[in-house]
Enzyme design. Sequence first.
Site, short mmCIF file in Angstrom:
data_model
loop_
_atom_site.label_atom_id
_atom_site.label_comp_id
_atom_site.label_asym_id
_atom_site.label_seq_id
_atom_site.Cartn_x
_atom_site.Cartn_y
_atom_site.Cartn_z
N CYS A 35 0.83 -1.22 0.00
CA CYS A 35 0.00 0.00 0.00
C CYS A 35 0.86 1.26 0.00
CB CYS A 35 -0.95 0.00 1.19
SG CYS A 35 -2.41 -1.02 0.89
N HIS A 43 -9.00 0.05 -4.67
CA HIS A 43 -9.74 -0.96 -3.92
C HIS A 43 -11.21 -0.88 -4.33
CE1 HIS A 43 -6.66 -2.20 -1.04
NE2 HIS A 43 -6.30 -0.94 -0.94
N ASP A 81 -16.19 8.33 -4.64
CA ASP A 81 -16.25 7.26 -5.63
C ASP A 81 -15.38 7.60 -6.85
OD1 ASP A 81 -17.06 4.85 -6.76
OD2 ASP A 81 -18.79 5.79 -7.76
NI NI Z 1 -4.52 -0.20 -0.15
#
Ligand code: NI
Length: 136
Positions: A35, A43, A81
């Site tokens: 990450c 994700h 979003d």
């Molecule tokens: Ni992540």
Amino acid sequence: MPIVTLSCRITFCASHRLHNDKLSEEENRRLFGKCNYVNGHGHNYVLYVVLKNELDSRSQMVMNTDEIEKITQEHVLNKIDHRYLNVDVPEFKNLIPTVENIVVVIWKWLKPVLGDKLYQLRLDETEYCSAIYEGN
Ligand code: NI
């Protein structure tokens, strides 16, 4: 009237990078692993908006689910979003967008609208990891 907990599942996509400016590159890599990769990654998030309230005598519902969807669209999805959280969302300018921090930020957006009915938020970042927040 009975008190019932109602859970609504809402999905969105976003990208992020976990990085702490105060730490060295090596510490960041050790702490955040994949990450921490420089250009971010995405994700598929699953958000559970959990409300708890006495049933309304007229509707026999905790809340109309269309209404919950509309509120979540306006106050959450329109802001995050398909965004790169670190850059596009002001709340994460100085806050690392871990799944824990994201669920707390979503709470701050929804609490003024849903009030005392808002009981819990659960945010799944992967199929094996969720953050749960109840406003404490
Ligand atoms: Ni992540």
